[in-house]
Design an enzyme around this catalytic site. Sequence first.
Site, short mmCIF file in Angstrom:
data_model
loop_
_atom_site.label_atom_id
_atom_site.label_comp_id
_atom_site.label_asym_id
_atom_site.label_seq_id
_atom_site.Cartn_x
_atom_site.Cartn_y
_atom_site.Cartn_z
N CYS A 143 5.63 -1.38 -12.66
CA CYS A 143 6.97 -1.34 -12.05
C CYS A 143 8.08 -1.16 -13.09
O CYS A 143 9.21 -0.84 -12.74
CB CYS A 143 7.24 -2.60 -11.23
N HIS A 286 14.60 -2.49 -10.44
CA HIS A 286 13.35 -2.35 -9.70
C HIS A 286 13.47 -3.17 -8.41
O HIS A 286 13.87 -4.34 -8.44
CB HIS A 286 12.18 -2.84 -10.53
N ASN A 316 8.70 -1.89 -2.03
CA ASN A 316 8.54 -1.85 -3.48
C ASN A 316 7.71 -0.62 -3.83
O ASN A 316 6.52 -0.56 -3.52
CB ASN A 316 7.83 -3.15 -3.92
O1 UT7 Z 1 6.90 -5.37 -8.29
C1 UT7 Z 1 5.83 -6.18 -8.63
C2 UT7 Z 1 6.21 -7.56 -8.69
N1 UT7 Z 1 5.94 -8.26 -7.46
C3 UT7 Z 1 6.88 -9.06 -6.97
O2 UT7 Z 1 7.98 -9.10 -7.46
C4 UT7 Z 1 6.49 -9.98 -5.85
C5 UT7 Z 1 7.04 -11.36 -6.11
N2 UT7 Z 1 6.68 -12.31 -5.06
C6 UT7 Z 1 7.22 -12.26 -3.85
O3 UT7 Z 1 8.02 -11.41 -3.56
C7 UT7 Z 1 6.84 -13.33 -2.86
O4 UT7 Z 1 6.07 -14.31 -3.52
C8 UT7 Z 1 6.07 -12.80 -1.62
C9 UT7 Z 1 7.00 -12.00 -0.74
C10 UT7 Z 1 4.90 -11.94 -2.06
C11 UT7 Z 1 5.55 -13.98 -0.82
O5 UT7 Z 1 6.63 -14.81 -0.43
P1 UT7 Z 1 6.55 -16.39 -0.69
O6 UT7 Z 1 7.80 -16.95 -0.16
O7 UT7 Z 1 6.28 -16.60 -2.15
O8 UT7 Z 1 5.34 -16.81 0.21
P2 UT7 Z 1 3.98 -17.55 -0.19
O9 UT7 Z 1 3.07 -16.58 -0.88
O10 UT7 Z 1 4.30 -18.84 -0.87
O11 UT7 Z 1 3.39 -17.87 1.23
C12 UT7 Z 1 4.06 -18.75 2.15
C13 UT7 Z 1 3.30 -18.75 3.46
C14 UT7 Z 1 1.80 -18.99 3.30
O12 UT7 Z 1 1.36 -19.72 4.42
P3 UT7 Z 1 1.17 -21.31 4.34
O13 UT7 Z 1 0.14 -21.54 3.27
O14 UT7 Z 1 2.51 -21.87 4.01
O15 UT7 Z 1 0.69 -21.64 5.72
C15 UT7 Z 1 1.22 -17.61 3.34
O16 UT7 Z 1 -0.11 -17.59 3.79
O17 UT7 Z 1 3.44 -17.45 4.06
C16 UT7 Z 1 2.11 -16.95 4.36
N3 UT7 Z 1 2.18 -15.49 4.20
C17 UT7 Z 1 2.54 -14.70 5.19
N4 UT7 Z 1 2.90 -14.92 6.46
C18 UT7 Z 1 3.22 -13.86 7.22
C19 UT7 Z 1 1.92 -14.75 3.09
N5 UT7 Z 1 2.11 -13.45 3.36
C20 UT7 Z 1 2.49 -13.39 4.67
C21 UT7 Z 1 2.84 -12.31 5.49
N6 UT7 Z 1 3.22 -12.60 6.75
N7 UT7 Z 1 2.84 -11.04 5.07
#
Ligand code: UT7
Length: 359
Positions: A143, A286, A316
């Site tokens: 990225c 980015h 992204n």
């Molecule tokens: O360009 C490359 C660099 N990449 C990035 O910059 C990505 C950086 N990270 C992020 O943007 C975020 O961490 C994400 C958008 C990927 C995830 O958001 P988050 O607020 O960190 O969520 P999380 O991974 O902590 O998950 C929270 C909850 C979980 O459920 P429980 O365990 O709380 O029940 C996940 O299983 O959200 C759940 N979850 C989803 N729910 C619905 C994870 N993905 C999804 C989804 N839809 N797509």
Amino acid sequence: MADSQPPRSPAHDPNAAINTARPGVHARPPGVRIIASGIAVPEKTLTNSDLEKIMDTSDEWIVQRTGIRNRHIHDPQKGDSVSGLATEALRNALQDAGMVPDDLDLIVVATMTPESPTPSVACRVTTKLGVRNIGAFDLNAACSGFVYALNTVFGLMATGAYRNIALIGADTITQHVEYSTYGRGSAVLFGDAAGAVILQRTDDPMPGLLAHILHSDGPGSKDLYVPTDERTLPEGVEYNPRHVNRVQMHGPAVFRFAVGTFPKLIEETLEHAGLQAADVDYYICHQSNVRILKAAQERFGLEDRQFPINIDRYGNTVAASVPLVFHELRQGGKIQPGQRVMFLGFGAGLTWASSLWQL
Ligand code: UT7
């Protein structure tokens, strides 16, 4: 023109002494202008409501956590490819510049998703354009790729050996995504695209790079990687055949890395250039997650117009995201000579980089 330009700090004086004690600050070689841009996105789109139908997710979750509403997805069955997108973006940039492919001396493609190990995407682009003998190579910094490549290309321009260089950021990252509830953590984030710019050497010494920074953290790749087999896993990670050729991302860890690193990178770059945050007209970042971008914007008290965001429409798009934002600003008539623009990237590798330009 000169009257409308903001006052310059000593760091912008082309005749100023070189401060070699500060990496990232440059003596001013011949000027370089970014004279044109173009983009290409696949026809096929995937909205949040489309994703709701194929995995356990919701429009509300995706918008709140990422700011994304739509993405474009390449369709290999219809002939879409990363070099096809890269070529289309470059053709559009050439048209914007009023140039033909033979006017180019070099094509550089920032990508982490080449069709194959060789030929490079850049060489495939030369084939598609029908140009021969010019330089062509790929650069992979995920990225951060476009920003790494901007700095690289400026260095090549500074040798005086090139007049016109095309730089393309192109990725079809969705080939490494699993569209199921299992893969939803990254499936909702990514889209495919290409963005191109044309850089031209000029006798005017003012336009060009004011400061640049390149960083990496290899061990940090344990939080974001694409394994190709058992031997390419980060240390301590158990093999799972389902993960092969799929993006493996520990979202919250990457989120923390980005939120922490991004403002430091801006601060470091401003310091190298001897500028304040408000001295920069645009921060072209980015597009990874709207929350990461907003956190940085608020930290520096910047206005929305200085921190353009288009992740809602494209997701992204890896190395393409920075030139997509730049192109949209240019198309909107917002990019003018004399402005200062900071390009910023961060992502897999891990890598992060900045490139501060005076246009
Ligand atoms: O360009 C490359 C660099 N990449 C990035 O910059 C990505 C950086 N990270 C992020 O943007 C975020 O961490 C994400 C958008 C990927 C995830 O958001 P988050 O607020 O960190 O969520 P999380 O991974 O902590 O998950 C929270 C909850 C979980 O459920 P429980 O365990 O709380 O029940 C996940 O299983 O959200 C759940 N979850 C989803 N729910 C619905 C994870 N993905 C999804 C989804 N839809 N797509």
